[in-house]
Write an enzyme that holds these catalytic residues in place. Structure first.
Site, PDB file in Angstrom:
ATOM      1  N   LYS A 122      -0.836   1.124  -9.445  1.00 22.11           N
ATOM      2  CA  LYS A 122      -0.479   2.519  -9.417  1.00 22.11           C
ATOM      3  C   LYS A 122       0.007   3.119  -8.066  1.00 22.11           C
ATOM      4  O   LYS A 122       0.609   3.859  -8.081  1.00 22.11           O
ATOM      5  CB  LYS A 122      -1.724   3.315 -10.275  1.00 22.11           C
ATOM      6  N   LYS A 136      -6.984  -1.161   2.793  1.00 23.96           N
ATOM      7  CA  LYS A 136      -7.124   0.362   2.448  1.00 23.96           C
ATOM      8  C   LYS A 136      -6.762   0.999   3.770  1.00 23.96           C
ATOM      9  O   LYS A 136      -6.027   1.939   3.688  1.00 23.96           O
ATOM     10  CB  LYS A 136      -8.552   0.841   2.064  1.00 23.96           C
ATOM     11  N   LYS A 163       4.163  -6.639  -7.989  1.00 24.12           N
ATOM     12  CA  LYS A 163       2.967  -6.514  -8.686  1.00 24.12           C
ATOM     13  C   LYS A 163       2.680  -5.193  -9.141  1.00 24.12           C
ATOM     14  O   LYS A 163       3.066  -4.055  -8.651  1.00 24.12           O
ATOM     15  CB  LYS A 163       1.901  -6.949  -7.769  1.00 24.12           C
TER      16      LYS A 163
HETATM   17  P1  ADP Z   1      -4.078  -0.749  -9.299  1.00 23.19           P
HETATM   18  O1  ADP Z   1      -3.475  -1.903  -8.462  1.00 23.19           O
HETATM   19  O2  ADP Z   1      -3.207  -0.210 -10.109  1.00 23.19           O
HETATM   20  O3  ADP Z   1      -4.779   0.138  -8.368  1.00 23.19           O
HETATM   21  P2  ADP Z   1      -6.820  -1.824  -9.725  1.00 23.19           P
HETATM   22  O4  ADP Z   1      -6.943  -2.169  -8.308  1.00 23.19           O
HETATM   23  O5  ADP Z   1      -7.532  -0.497  -9.980  1.00 23.19           O
HETATM   24  O6  ADP Z   1      -5.368  -1.436 -10.011  1.00 23.19           O
HETATM   25  O7  ADP Z   1      -7.282  -2.710 -10.670  1.00 23.19           O
HETATM   26  C1  ADP Z   1      -8.376  -3.064 -11.794  1.00 23.19           C
HETATM   27  C2  ADP Z   1      -7.944  -4.054 -12.305  1.00 23.19           C
HETATM   28  O8  ADP Z   1      -6.883  -4.607 -13.018  1.00 23.19           O
HETATM   29  C3  ADP Z   1      -8.573  -5.346 -11.423  1.00 23.19           C
HETATM   30  O9  ADP Z   1      -9.369  -6.465 -12.069  1.00 23.19           O
HETATM   31  C4  ADP Z   1      -7.133  -5.925 -11.128  1.00 23.19           C
HETATM   32  O10 ADP Z   1      -7.257  -7.610 -10.770  1.00 23.19           O
HETATM   33  C5  ADP Z   1      -6.495  -5.714 -12.275  1.00 23.19           C
HETATM   34  N1  ADP Z   1      -5.109  -5.649 -12.125  1.00 23.19           N
HETATM   35  C6  ADP Z   1      -4.267  -4.726 -11.573  1.00 23.19           C
HETATM   36  N2  ADP Z   1      -3.219  -4.686 -11.418  1.00 23.19           N
HETATM   37  C7  ADP Z   1      -3.032  -6.081 -12.150  1.00 23.19           C
HETATM   38  C8  ADP Z   1      -1.706  -6.719 -12.335  1.00 23.19           C
HETATM   39  N3  ADP Z   1      -0.434  -6.120 -11.921  1.00 23.19           N
HETATM   40  N4  ADP Z   1      -1.719  -7.946 -12.698  1.00 23.19           N
HETATM   41  C9  ADP Z   1      -2.779  -8.203 -13.290  1.00 23.19           C
HETATM   42  N5  ADP Z   1      -4.063  -7.545 -12.742  1.00 23.19           N
HETATM   43  C10 ADP Z   1      -4.122  -6.532 -12.471  1.00 23.19           C
END
Ligand code: ADP
Ligand code: TRP
Length: 332
Positions: free
Chosen positions: A207, A125, A204
């Protein structure tokens, strides 16, 4: 119940599943396939499941009250639309249970600084430009409190959160060593079969990378994202390699093995990328159709009803844990 052999004794262990979701923006299909779908399965398998909105955690990154307020409601409605069911799982806002913050303080007093200094997610972060506040640093201790409050032994998380669950485990073991056997030791559950969902640029989906396909966005937003998936420069009718194609990799998430094999053959036979994207769009809209319809009908009042009822149930459990914890540490 699962039976687990432990030191030659058979222990019966109740499956208590818990997961927190950060209210930090529009959900995408990476969230759906990586987190929501596995948690929907847990909701049915577990003796008790807890799904809560980590709104206290969100304060470390969201500092606009209107944004947070809306995101908190939206995530509950999104989860309801996808099949999370308050009759099966306890759904609540973390901040409605102030005991989380109290347990966090008690755990902080045992948590070695060195452990938190090794937190990968904290370093991550900072490298993204988020300012290093105390809240951001102690984030894993609050997460440990979330987990240990409800005796959760199964915590399904993505790889990025695994270390945090290990911290919760470490601190629970330490607490029990110091104060007696009070806290249940949690396990991270990393599902190796849950693939990392690629985004529209092949990286990957996240957001923070602006490469998402939204779950509940408008049809035109979804279409724009899907039609914009990056592909290689093979000619219209040239054979395509499904294994390296992002359109295929995303499409496959929706399909059975047999359906995926049939689609792969079409790629090999020269399916033009434009057609492949249209097929994906159709599958996407069919798959999420009923969830999207349900989402449209849900209102703020539905979220309130669910989270008020969830808070009541969570509160009575949290009060029970804190009575034991306070007595153990000498605060009762
Ligand atoms: P972002 O990367 O969009 O900020 P988050 O970190 O809020 O997403 O992720 C919330 C949940 O969704 C977590 O459990 C994360 O492992 C899963 N997740 C997010 N992006 C992916 C992805 N591209 N593939 C698989 N799981 C994901
Ligand atoms: N930190 C988790 C995330 O960003 C959210 C979370 C907060 C959580 N508390 C939790 C997840 C407890 C599992 C258990 O995704």
């Amino acid at each position: 119940m699962v039976r687990q052999a432990h030191h030659d004794k058979l222990l019966f262990i109740t499956m208590r599943v818990l997961s927190g979701m950060q209210p930090s923006g529009q959900l995408h299909i990476g969230n759906y396939f990586g987190s929501m779908r596995p948690n929907l399965e847990w909701q049915d398998k577990a003796e008790q499941a807890f799904y809560f909105v980590a709104d206290l955690h969100a304060l470390t990154t969201v500092q606009d009250k209107d944004v947070l307020r809306k995101a908190r409601i939206d995530i509950i409605l999104d989860y309801l639309a996808c099949g999370f069911d308050p009759a099966k799982a306890i759904m609540f806002y973390q901040s409605h249970i102030p005991e989380h913050a109290e347990l966090m303080w008690i755990l902080s007093s045992l948590m070695p600084m060195g452990l938190l200094e090794r937190a990968v997610s904290y370093k991550d972060k900072l490298s993204k430009g988020i300012s290093p506040t105390v809240g951001l640093f102690t984030y894993p201790v609050l997460m440990a409190a979330d987990i240990l409050m409800y005796d959760a032994n199964i915590v399904p998380v993505g790889k990025d959160q695994k270390q945090h669950v290990e911290f919760a485990r470490d601190i629970a073991i330490k607490f029990n060593n110091v104060y007696g056997d009070i806290l249940v030791i949690p396990e991270p559950q990393i599902r190796e079969d849950v693939a990392v969902v690629p985004g529209t640029n092949g990286q990957k989906m996240s957001k923070s990378y602006g490469n998402t396909i939204p779950l509940f966005g408008s049809e035109s937003e979804i279409k724009k994202a899907i039609m914009g998936i990056e592909t290689d420069s093979k000619g219209m009718n040239d054979p395509k390699d499904p294994d390296t194609c992002t359109v295929y990799k995303i499409h496959k998430l929706f399909l059975s093995e047999d359906e995926a094999t049939i689609l792969a053959a079409e790629y090999n036979n020269g399916l033009p990328y434009g057609e492949a994207k249209k097929k994906l769009m159709q599958t996407y809209m069919d798959y999420f159709h009923s969830m999207r319809q349900k989402r449209e009908k849900l209102t703020e009042a539905n979220a309130k009803e669910v989270t008020d009822a969830g808070a009541k149930r969570a509160k009575s459990l949290a009060v029970g844990t804190m009575a034991k914890v306070r007595a153990a540490v000498g605060l009762l």
